[in-house]
Design a protein around this motif. Structure first.
Motif, PDB file in Angstrom:
ATOM      1  N   ASP B 364       0.783  -1.211   0.000  1.00 29.55           N
ATOM      2  CA  ASP B 364       0.000   0.000   0.000  1.00 29.55           C
ATOM      3  C   ASP B 364       0.823   1.272   0.000  1.00 29.55           C
ATOM      4  O   ASP B 364       0.400   2.271   0.539  1.00 29.55           O
ATOM      5  CB  ASP B 364      -0.893  -0.035   1.245  1.00 29.55           C
ATOM      6  N   SER B 365       2.017   1.230  -0.574  1.00 31.25           N
ATOM      7  CA  SER B 365       2.826   2.436  -0.387  1.00 31.25           C
ATOM      8  C   SER B 365       2.752   3.407  -1.544  1.00 31.25           C
ATOM      9  O   SER B 365       3.328   4.479  -1.499  1.00 31.25           O
ATOM     10  CB  SER B 365       4.273   2.032  -0.130  1.00 31.25           C
ATOM     11  N   HIS B 366       2.019   3.060  -2.590  1.00 25.04           N
ATOM     12  CA  HIS B 366       1.921   4.005  -3.697  1.00 25.04           C
ATOM     13  C   HIS B 366       0.824   5.020  -3.449  1.00 25.04           C
ATOM     14  O   HIS B 366      -0.074   4.806  -2.641  1.00 25.04           O
ATOM     15  CB  HIS B 366       1.625   3.247  -4.991  1.00 25.04           C
ATOM     16  N   HIS B 367       0.919   6.125  -4.192  1.00 23.57           N
ATOM     17  CA  HIS B 367      -0.099   7.152  -4.032  1.00 23.57           C
ATOM     18  C   HIS B 367      -0.905   7.384  -5.283  1.00 23.57           C
ATOM     19  O   HIS B 367      -1.851   8.142  -5.277  1.00 23.57           O
ATOM     20  CB  HIS B 367       0.571   8.477  -3.625  1.00 23.57           C
ATOM     21  N   GLY B 368      -0.534   6.774  -6.361  1.00 22.29           N
ATOM     22  CA  GLY B 368      -1.293   6.977  -7.582  1.00 22.29           C
ATOM     23  C   GLY B 368      -1.537   5.639  -8.239  1.00 22.29           C
ATOM     24  O   GLY B 368      -1.086   4.587  -7.772  1.00 22.29           O
ATOM     25  N   ALA B 369      -2.256   5.673  -9.317  1.00 23.52           N
ATOM     26  CA  ALA B 369      -2.564   4.432 -10.029  1.00 23.52           C
ATOM     27  C   ALA B 369      -1.265   3.743 -10.452  1.00 23.52           C
ATOM     28  O   ALA B 369      -0.326   4.395 -10.883  1.00 23.52           O
ATOM     29  CB  ALA B 369      -3.431   4.726 -11.248  1.00 23.52           C
ATOM     30  N   ILE B 370      -1.253   2.439 -10.326  1.00 21.61           N
ATOM     31  CA  ILE B 370      -0.060   1.676 -10.686  1.00 21.61           C
ATOM     32  C   ILE B 370       0.079   1.676 -12.206  1.00 21.61           C
ATOM     33  O   ILE B 370      -0.873   1.321 -12.920  1.00 21.61           O
ATOM     34  CB  ILE B 370      -0.183   0.222 -10.205  1.00 21.61           C
ATOM     35  N   THR B 371       1.219   2.060 -12.709  1.00 20.58           N
ATOM     36  CA  THR B 371       1.385   2.086 -14.162  1.00 20.58           C
ATOM     37  C   THR B 371       2.039   0.833 -14.696  1.00 20.58           C
ATOM     38  O   THR B 371       1.819   0.456 -15.839  1.00 20.58           O
ATOM     39  CB  THR B 371       2.229   3.298 -14.593  1.00 20.58           C
ATOM     40  N   CYS B 372       2.907   0.223 -13.893  1.00 21.24           N
ATOM     41  CA  CYS B 372       3.508  -1.016 -14.367  1.00 21.24           C
ATOM     42  C   CYS B 372       4.117  -1.747 -13.177  1.00 21.24           C
ATOM     43  O   CYS B 372       4.400  -1.141 -12.150  1.00 21.24           O
ATOM     44  CB  CYS B 372       4.591  -0.751 -15.422  1.00 21.24           C
ATOM     45  N   LEU B 373       4.285  -3.046 -13.328  1.00 22.54           N
ATOM     46  CA  LEU B 373       4.913  -3.820 -12.267  1.00 22.54           C
ATOM     47  C   LEU B 373       5.550  -5.076 -12.865  1.00 22.54           C
ATOM     48  O   LEU B 373       5.166  -5.527 -13.942  1.00 22.54           O
ATOM     49  CB  LEU B 373       3.897  -4.204 -11.182  1.00 22.54           C
ATOM     50  N   ASP B 374       6.504  -5.603 -12.139  1.00 21.97           N
ATOM     51  CA  ASP B 374       7.103  -6.871 -12.519  1.00 21.97           C
ATOM     52  C   ASP B 374       7.863  -7.397 -11.307  1.00 21.97           C
ATOM     53  O   ASP B 374       8.235  -6.629 -10.415  1.00 21.97           O
ATOM     54  CB  ASP B 374       8.062  -6.713 -13.715  1.00 21.97           C
ATOM     55  N   PHE B 375       8.071  -8.695 -11.260  1.00 25.75           N
ATOM     56  CA  PHE B 375       8.819  -9.255 -10.147  1.00 25.75           C
ATOM     57  C   PHE B 375       9.798 -10.306 -10.653  1.00 25.75           C
ATOM     58  O   PHE B 375       9.607 -10.895 -11.719  1.00 25.75           O
ATOM     59  CB  PHE B 375       7.896  -9.826  -9.068  1.00 25.75           C
ATOM     60  N   SER B 376      10.832 -10.536  -9.847  1.00 22.60           N
ATOM     61  CA  SER B 376      11.883 -11.439 -10.305  1.00 22.60           C
ATOM     62  C   SER B 376      11.466 -12.890 -10.128  1.00 22.60           C
ATOM     63  O   SER B 376      11.674 -13.714 -11.005  1.00 22.60           O
ATOM     64  CB  SER B 376      13.171 -11.164  -9.526  1.00 22.60           C
ATOM     65  N   GLU B 377      10.904 -13.188  -8.991  1.00 24.76           N
ATOM     66  CA  GLU B 377      10.409 -14.531  -8.745  1.00 24.76           C
ATOM     67  C   GLU B 377       9.411 -14.431  -7.604  1.00 24.76           C
ATOM     68  O   GLU B 377       9.385 -13.436  -6.894  1.00 24.76           O
ATOM     69  CB  GLU B 377      11.548 -15.492  -8.379  1.00 24.76           C
ATOM     70  N   PRO B 378       8.560 -15.437  -7.442  1.00 24.16           N
ATOM     71  CA  PRO B 378       7.604 -15.341  -6.341  1.00 24.16           C
ATOM     72  C   PRO B 378       8.333 -15.168  -5.020  1.00 24.16           C
ATOM     73  O   PRO B 378       9.327 -15.832  -4.763  1.00 24.16           O
ATOM     74  CB  PRO B 378       6.879 -16.681  -6.406  1.00 24.16           C
ATOM     75  N   TYR B 379       7.809 -14.263  -4.217  1.00 16.89           N
ATOM     76  CA  TYR B 379       8.431 -13.943  -2.928  1.00 16.89           C
ATOM     77  C   TYR B 379       9.851 -13.432  -3.111  1.00 16.89           C
ATOM     78  O   TYR B 379      10.686 -13.535  -2.224  1.00 16.89           O
ATOM     79  CB  TYR B 379       8.437 -15.162  -1.987  1.00 16.89           C
ATOM     80  N   GLY B 380      10.086 -12.857  -4.265  1.00 13.90           N
ATOM     81  CA  GLY B 380      11.420 -12.293  -4.536  1.00 13.90           C
ATOM     82  C   GLY B 380      11.367 -10.782  -4.482  1.00 13.90           C
ATOM     83  O   GLY B 380      10.930 -10.182  -3.500  1.00 13.90           O
ATOM     84  N   LEU B 381      11.790 -10.172  -5.584  1.00 13.52           N
ATOM     85  CA  LEU B 381      11.797  -8.710  -5.646  1.00 13.52           C
ATOM     86  C   LEU B 381      10.698  -8.237  -6.571  1.00 13.52           C
ATOM     87  O   LEU B 381      10.582  -8.695  -7.707  1.00 13.52           O
ATOM     88  CB  LEU B 381      13.136  -8.221  -6.197  1.00 13.52           C
ATOM     89  N   LEU B 382       9.907  -7.304  -6.103  1.00 10.32           N
ATOM     90  CA  LEU B 382       8.830  -6.742  -6.921  1.00 10.32           C
ATOM     91  C   LEU B 382       9.173  -5.292  -7.205  1.00 10.32           C
ATOM     92  O   LEU B 382       9.553  -4.542  -6.302  1.00 10.32           O
ATOM     93  CB  LEU B 382       7.512  -6.839  -6.165  1.00 10.32           C
ATOM     94  N   VAL B 383       9.038  -4.901  -8.452  1.00 12.89           N
ATOM     95  CA  VAL B 383       9.236  -3.498  -8.813  1.00 12.89           C
ATOM     96  C   VAL B 383       7.915  -2.993  -9.347  1.00 12.89           C
ATOM     97  O   VAL B 383       7.336  -3.563 -10.267  1.00 12.89           O
ATOM     98  CB  VAL B 383      10.332  -3.362  -9.896  1.00 12.89           C
ATOM     99  N   SER B 384       7.418  -1.928  -8.761  1.00 17.83           N
ATOM    100  CA  SER B 384       6.161  -1.374  -9.257  1.00 17.83           C
ATOM    101  C   SER B 384       6.316   0.127  -9.378  1.00 17.83           C
ATOM    102  O   SER B 384       7.071   0.762  -8.637  1.00 17.83           O
ATOM    103  CB  SER B 384       5.020  -1.707  -8.310  1.00 17.83           C
ATOM    104  N   ALA B 385       5.582   0.703 -10.324  1.00 17.48           N
ATOM    105  CA  ALA B 385       5.663   2.148 -10.542  1.00 17.48           C
ATOM    106  C   ALA B 385       4.265   2.690 -10.596  1.00 17.48           C
ATOM    107  O   ALA B 385       3.336   2.030 -11.046  1.00 17.48           O
ATOM    108  CB  ALA B 385       6.401   2.441 -11.838  1.00 17.48           C
ATOM    109  N   SER B 386       4.136   3.920 -10.137  1.00 25.36           N
ATOM    110  CA  SER B 386       2.814   4.526 -10.191  1.00 25.36           C
ATOM    111  C   SER B 386       2.925   5.942 -10.685  1.00 25.36           C
ATOM    112  O   SER B 386       4.001   6.545 -10.714  1.00 25.36           O
ATOM    113  CB  SER B 386       2.168   4.502  -8.811  1.00 25.36           C
TER     114      SER B 386
END
Lengths: 154, 695
Positions: B364-386
């Motif tokens: 819940d740390s974003h403040h705007g609509a999520i524009t894109c996301l991807d992750f390296s592996e499950p329970y790994g690293l997630l990168v999301s942008a808003s």
């Protein structure tokens, strides 16, 4: 409305061999079709029970038991036929049990009442025969005993 | 002697049956005890029914069975608080004994009779049957008793009919009908058949009257009144029989109909099970295909990197070619991704316990609509942008990250500033909000990007002239698409743009097969010449945007590239030549996302459909209709997961062709981006939340 069932005397009248064969064929045909109608089963079972041969009667009663198990709506009639079958075979106890159940449900059923009377008669008759046998055996036993004692005394 | 007293006792006991229970019970008990005392030396059996059993089959009845029978029958006649019914049929011990003896003559004469299993079956079944419930007869049973049916259906029920027919048999002069019939059947004439029978004697009628030519047969026979009345009665009875038979047949046919519907339901259930098995088979195929990637042991660099032989080769090659490149970097650039594999991922064992189709984690740390996301592996690293909507400051244009891809610790993003950035997530961990599983690295919020030489951003690639809206990289090759309607291919080792593919040019120069249709292409060209901006159809909550990403989706494999663009075309490019050799037309709105595997290309677009194209034929193999525009999708052999403008994420099952929605604890505004790996799915929506699901 009391269930329509035949008098016990009817069970003594057996079908001809041909008629029974026809019923048997009909039954077996339906067995291969894997769907046996109630009526064919009953026809065949009733024909078997009416026959004088013991193995037919046994088979007939077995079929009646099948009907009893599979068709709850027909159970009341089956009680009577089972009682009748057992009566013919000589299993007076079972016959009595079934008949008693039926009388519980339908106290006014004439045929059931007459069957009840017949069963009691047969049981009593057997009892008398048994008593006679026991008496005879006892008498013979006494005679033998007396002979032995006499011989011993001599 | 014991005989006279026992006889007297029996008389007593028979009287007892009519007396009330209580008194008779005590007398019976005394008598029963006495009789038992006398009889016991002669017999060693326990109770009446077991005596019957053991009489029937002394050899077969082991003591165990006798005991079992004894306990079961004694249950029904416990104590003396028995019902009247049982009283009625329970004769005294003494009578039974004599009855048994009385049966001896019968048994002696019937010595040849063998006991069969049927006898035992019957006896054993009796007690069980007595327990059964006896309902009121209803339906057919009430209507037609068994006996009635018997009389109606046995062969002798036809007797009346045949008898009547016989009475109508007329003795006629010999007609030779049998011979006619045999001839008609094609049988040879029976030579013994005496055709020249005593015809003369039949020349006259039965009563000696000569039968005249045209006289009707009926006239020669006289039945008589009694006979006719009897026949009338018989016919009535036969009619009654027919009614009975009809009722029976109706009952039977309705029974069969019920059976059929039951079996039909069974069959449908089996069909569903078959579909499930098909799905499982596809899953296993995927697993099997991914095994070669995992067959070779872990590399020394990291425990989670599993490579195949080719990877190792590539790695060693890059190291040998560029000796100044750090080994870790080279490894990063050369490693074959395991991520895009379709097989099962390595999940923590607790993941199995998660309830399916439920979003079990919300970020819940974003403040705007999520524009894109991807992750390296499950329970790994997630990168999301808003996209931060309420942006302060004088920035006229929002610096938004429009596309991201994460492979292990390498992350490449493309932003609206038309720059492509390479990030090393290992460096970013320390500075952002936690690097544990599910930790987020928030980027692109207010344009704070790290310097190329230090910090997480490793490299910046410039070349596009408008926002980079879509990218895909593998090994050392990166392909990006931008709103300047070009697609660029980059070499990640050198950071140079290797190839630029112009979509406008491809539109105006369609592949050879469709070169004749350059007229319409010119029209299309004009339509997309200007800056690309279309209004999206409204989403589920009524909101809509101006969609400006000309290149909605990209993916490549080897030198085959697939792009989805705003002219609603899906193009297949050859990266060696830079030409689009195939254009798949079919969508009627801008294509927002594409993905392909060995057999199909799946594309989603603003026209609210997801189309599945067959790679070999170029035709549409399936089309999924949604109610709102599709913004993101991912598929495998068994399912297509799509964000279709609703709060719930849509899953389309490719074996059962069923559509389902994931909405439990889901987004409160349309979900826009989705990615999954095996059973771990991440979705981001306009409500600025990233939700993680177990599927």
């Amino acid at each position: 409305m009391p269930t329509e069932v035949p008098y016990a005397a009817d069970a003594e009248i057996s079908l001809t061999y041909d008629e029974l064969e026809v019923l048997r064929l009909q039954y077996e045909k339906e067995v291969t079709q894997a769907h046996i109608s109630m009526q064919t089963k009953f026809n065949f079972a009733w024909g078997l029970v009416k026959s004088p041969k013991r193995e037919h009667q046994v088979e007939g009663v077995r079929l009646f038991q099948d009907i009893y198990r599979s068709e709850p709506t027909r159970r009341r009639e089956c009680l009577y036929y089972l009682a009748l079958g057992h009566y013919k075979m000589g299993n007076y106890e079972d016959a009595r049990k079934f008949n008693a159940l039926l009388l519980e449900k339908e106290p006014t059923n004439l045929q059931a009442q007459s069957l009840n009377a017949l069963i009691s008669e047969s049981v009593a008759k057997e009892g008398y025969i048994g008593m006679a046998l026991a008496g005879g055996a006892a008498a013979i036993g006494t005679l033998v005993l007396a002979a032995i004692i006499r011989r011993a005394r001599k | 002697m014991s005989v006279p007293p026992s006889r007297a006792r029996q008389k007593d006991e028979s009287k007892d049956h009519s007396e009330p229970i209580a008194s008779s019970s005590t007398t019976n008990s005394r008598l029963a005890n006495i009789s038992k005392a006398i009889i016991t030396p002669f017999s060693s059996y326990k109770s009446d029914s077991t005596k019957v059993l053991s009489d029937l089959a002394p050899v077969l009845m082991t003591p165990k069975i006798i005991n079992a029978a004894a306990s079961s029958s004694s249950k029904s006649t416990q104590g003396y608080n028995v019902s009247q019914r049982q009283r009625a049929y329970r004769p005294t011990a003494k009578a039974i004994d004599f009855a048994l003896l009385g049966r001896a003559p019968g048994r002696l004469t019937g010595a040849g009779r063998r006991l069969t299993s049927h006898d035992l079956e019957i006896v054993e079944a009796t007690s069980e049957l007595l327990e059964a419930d006896i309902p009121e007869p209803e339906g057919v049973a009430a209507d037609v008793s068994l006996l009635r049916g018997f009389n109606a259906t046995i062969p002798s029920s036809q007797r009346g009919k045949t008898r009547r027919r016989k009475t109508r048999n007329v003795d006629t002069p010999h007609l030779g009908l049998k011979r006619l019939g045999m001839n008609a059947r094609g049988l040879l004439n029976d030579s013994n058949y005496d055709s020249a029978g005593p015809e003369d004697s039949f020349a006259q009628g039965p009563k000696g009257r000569p039968r005249r030519g045209r006289e009707s047969l009926a006239a020669t026979v006289r039945l008589g009144r009694e006979e006719l009345e009897r026949q009338a009665q018989e016919i009535l009875l036969d009619k009654e029989n027919l009614r009975v038979r009809r009722t029976l047949i109706h009952a039977e046919s309705s029974e069969i109909v019920a059976k059929i519907s039951g079996l039909e339901a069974l069959r449908q259930k089996l069909d569903k099970d078959l579909l499930k098995i098909q799905e499982e088979e596809l899953e296993l195929d995927d697993e099997c295909n991914s095994i070669p990637d995992c067959l070779f042991g872990p590399s020394p660099d990291g425990p989670c990197v599993v490579e195949s032989v080719q990877d190792r080769l590539a790695y060693e090659e890059t190291v040998s070619k560029n000796p100044n490149v750090r080994p870790s970097e080279a490894h990063v650039m050369a490693s074959q991704s395991i991520r895009r594999k379709k097989g099962p991922a390595f999940l923590p064992s607790e993941h199995d316990e998660l309830p399916p189709a439920v979003a079990f984690m919300t970020l819940d740390s974003h403040h705007g609509a999520i524009t894109c996301l991807d992750f390296s592996e499950p329970y790994g690293l997630l990168v999301s942008a808003s996209a931060n909507v309420a942006e302060e400051g004088g920035e006229s244009e929002l610096e938004v990250v429009k596309c991201v891809q994460v492979e292990e610790h390498v992350c490449i993003t493309g932003g609206s500033d038309s720059k492509v950035r390479l990030w090393d997530l290992r460096r970013a961990g320390e500075s952002s909000s936690g690097n544990e599983s599910g930790g987020t690295v928030s980027n692109g919020e207010d344009g704070v990007f790290g310097e190329p030489s230090e910090g997480p951003c490793v490299r910046v690639l410039e070349g596009h002239s408008s926002s980079v809206t879509s990218l895909f990289f593998e090994d050392a090759t990166l392909v990006t698409g931008a709103s300047d309607k070009t697609i660029r291919q980059w070499d990640l080792t050198t950071g140079q743009c290797v190839l630029t593919m112009d979509i406008l040019w491809a539109i105006s120069h369609p592949p050879l097969a469709a070169s004749a249709a350059s007229g319409p292409a010119a029209g299309l060209l004009k339509a997309v010449s200007g800056p690309f901006a279309v209004a999206t159809p409204p989403y589920a909550d009524g909101s809509w945007d101006m969609y400006q990403d000309f290149v909605g989706g990209l993916q490549f494999w080897g030198y085959a590239l697939v792009s989805g663009s705003g002219d609603s075309a899906v193009r297949m490019w050859d990266m060696r030549t830079g030409q689009a050799h195939r254009t798949l037309m079919g969508h009627t709105g801008a294509v927002t996302c594409v993905q392909f595997d060995e057999h199909h290309i799946v594309s989603g677009s603003l026209d609210k459909t997801v189309r599945i194209w067959d790679l070999r034929t170029g035709g549409i193999s399936d089309s999924i209709r949604f109610e709102y525009p599709v913004t993101s999708l991912q598929f495998d052999s068994r399912k297509v997961v799509a964000c279709a403008g609703e709060n719930g994420v849509k899953i389309y099952n490719r074996t059962t062709l069923q559509l389902s929605t994931l909405s439990t604890n889901g987004h409160t505004q349309p979900a826009e981006r989705v990615r999954y790996m095996d059973r771990y799915m991440v979705s981001g929506g306009r409500d600025s939340r990233v939700k993680i699901w177990a599927i």
